[in-house]
Design a protein around this motif. Structure first.
Motif, short mmCIF file in Angstrom:
data_model
loop_
_atom_site.label_atom_id
_atom_site.label_comp_id
_atom_site.label_asym_id
_atom_site.label_seq_id
_atom_site.Cartn_x
_atom_site.Cartn_y
_atom_site.Cartn_z
N LEU A 151 73.42 26.50 -54.54
CA LEU A 151 74.40 27.47 -55.04
C LEU A 151 74.32 27.56 -56.56
O LEU A 151 74.46 28.66 -57.14
N ALA A 152 74.09 26.44 -57.22
CA ALA A 152 73.91 26.47 -58.67
C ALA A 152 72.72 27.35 -59.05
O ALA A 152 72.80 28.15 -59.99
N ARG A 160 86.74 25.35 -58.98
CA ARG A 160 85.76 26.34 -58.52
C ARG A 160 86.39 27.34 -57.54
O ARG A 160 86.00 28.50 -57.51
N LEU A 213 84.04 27.13 -49.81
CA LEU A 213 83.84 26.15 -50.86
C LEU A 213 83.90 24.72 -50.34
O LEU A 213 83.24 23.83 -50.87
N SER A 230 78.65 24.15 -60.16
CA SER A 230 78.07 23.86 -58.84
C SER A 230 77.05 22.73 -58.94
O SER A 230 76.98 21.85 -58.07
N ASP A 285 75.99 20.81 -55.57
CA ASP A 285 75.54 21.92 -54.72
C ASP A 285 74.39 22.61 -55.44
O ASP A 285 74.57 23.60 -56.17
N LEU A 312 81.25 31.82 -51.78
CA LEU A 312 81.80 30.64 -52.41
C LEU A 312 83.31 30.57 -52.18
O LEU A 312 83.86 29.51 -51.88
#
Length: 452
Positions: free
Chosen positions: A233-234, A183, A116, A225, A230, A112
């Motif tokens: 990724l979450a 993030r 990102l 996320s 996303d 990440l």
């Protein structure tokens, strides 16, 4: 039934080194090779998951190469192990051990931090989400999480993580997570500070608290996320958070975390899976404080409403209302304090609207906006939901009035979920585009930037 092996390169090396039927022996040798990294506790189950897609950290791969080289009598490059590039997030698997969770944390946090600004990492996998729920609910608890590593970790160190988690949560609520800046800062902090702490030296008591703090941060990053759009990724972060909460022996926070992919599943249209996830969360929470139960039952109502299960939805709403009424004397952990009557009203507005009970839904409109000032994104989401509900009920004038209010509330918010509400409202109003006021609202919505 055993899963098929997906890493043929690693399987071939184990076979050549005489470990094909001795995975436990390989794990013991690996633990010995990595003794300088701390108290590793890999076992045959760890090897099983490595063969089936989970990617260990780079330092673990180096120890694997060293262990195999010793048996084979030749050098073994890390690239021969078949785990792919470090930037690959791999298969979303609930880690079998605490060490596996630490490896996974290092892997996905590093990815990440590095990438990102790239496009979203993939789709939400409801099957993997349900597997993670089962692992969290039914796997045996960890006997100990104490470690001996390079950095001493104290209770004071852990408390600082909770303070930072609250800071990131506040930023998310005020501005949304569609933009990468917050993030990016959080990912860099996790890589530089939290990952080394997880590999440090700590007692079992401090370790449990550290795992809880890391779960809190991972859960927050999962939600951010999701808000950024996303979805894969979450899911990785919430799966990691569930395993860390398991290591912390904190079933309440685990249940709270499990309700987040249920919310995500509703957003993505997986209503039945959402209901199964939140049912597992409620079951796992047990005799939870009233505020926790209120949040869980509200999420269940949203899932049932989306799948058209009217009776189950209304029953869940009633349970949530009763629980929230008891929350003054049974408030629960600090992290659930955010859940207010306004959040429950928003859930009622959503699920009753999904059931086409528009009059009942709109009775909750005023309460859904009685939010604290920091809940900027939630205010925008609820305002848009009120506009959509009026439009679906056939009250175009009210829908346009609330649509104008929504565009004011949404200024400066970067959120994929807010953008989804823009699309919902636009789609619902478009058949009435001949109306001057509808046309005006549609043009206003269209003029908003994509990262509203």
């Amino acid at each position: 039934m055993a899963r098929p092996v997906t890493n043929a390169a690693f399987e071939g090396l184990l076979l050549a080194a005489g470990y094909s039927n001795a995975h436990a022996a390989f794990a013991r040798q690996l633990n010995h090779a990595g003794r300088n990294e701390g108290a590793w506790r890999y076992d045959a189950a760890s090897v099983y998951w490595w063969l089936r897609g989970r990617r260990p950290g780079e330092h673990v791969q180096a120890a694997m190469a060293e262990t195999l080289a010793r048996k084979l009598g030749r050098s073994v490059a890390v690239t021969e192990l078949g785990f792919g590039a470090a930037d690959s997030i791999g298969v979303c698997v609930y880690p079998a051990s605490v060490d596996g969770a630490i490896d996974t944390a290092e892997q996905i946090w590093t990815r990440l931090a590095r990438h990102l600004n790239q496009h979203a990492s993939g789709m939400f996998d409801s099957g993997k989400a349900l597997e993670a729920a089962l692992g969290w609910r039914y796997d045996l608890p960890d006997d100990t999480v104490s470690r001996s590593g390079r950095q001493q970790v104290t209770s004071t160190d852990v408390q600082s993580l909770y303070a930072l988690a609250e800071h990131f949560t506040d930023l998310d609520r005020r501005h949304g997570s569609g933009g990468p800046r917050t993030r990016a800062v959080m990912a860099d902090f996790l890589v530089r500070q939290v990952a080394p702490m997880l590999r440090g030296t700590y007692t079992d008591a401090v370790g449990r608290d550290l795992m809880r703090a890391a779960a809190t941060l991972s859960g927050q990053l999962a939600f951010m996320s999701y808000d950024a759009g996303d979805q894969a990724l979450a899911q990785h972060h919430v799966t990691l958070g569930l395993r860390l909460a398991k290591a912390a022996d904190d079933r309440l926070y685990g249940a709270h975390l499990l309700a987040n992919p249920a919310t995500q599943a509703v957003f993505l249209g997986h209503a039945r899976e959402a209901a199964q996830l939140v049912e597992a969360a409620i079951d796992g929470a047990g005799h939870a404080p009233a505020a926790v139960l209120a949040r869980l039952h509200a999420t269940a109502a949203t899932a049932y409403g989306h799948s058209g299960e009217r009776r189950a939805c209304q029953l869940a709403l009633a349970k949530a209302e009763r629980a929230l009424g008891r929350a003054g004397t049974d408030s629960g952990p600090r992290w659930v304090n955010y859940f207010s009557p306004a959040h429950l009203a928003g859930a009622a507005l959503r699920c009753l609207g999904d059931l086409h009970l528009y009059s009942q839904a709109l009775r909750h409109a005023a309460a859904a906006l009685a939010l604290d000032s920091q809940n900027v994104r939630t205010r925008a989401l609820h305002t848009a939901l009120i506009a959509v509900t009026h439009a679906r009920a056939g009250d175009t004038d009210a829908a346009c009035d609330w649509g104008r209010k929504f565009t004011q509330h949404a200024v400066g918010i970067q959120s994929a979920r807010v953008q989804q509400r823009v699309r919902e409202l636009t789609t619902t109003l478009r058949p009435q585009h001949a109306s001057p006021q509808v046309n005006e609202v549609l043009h206003t919505l269209a003029a908003k930037p994509a990262a509203m």
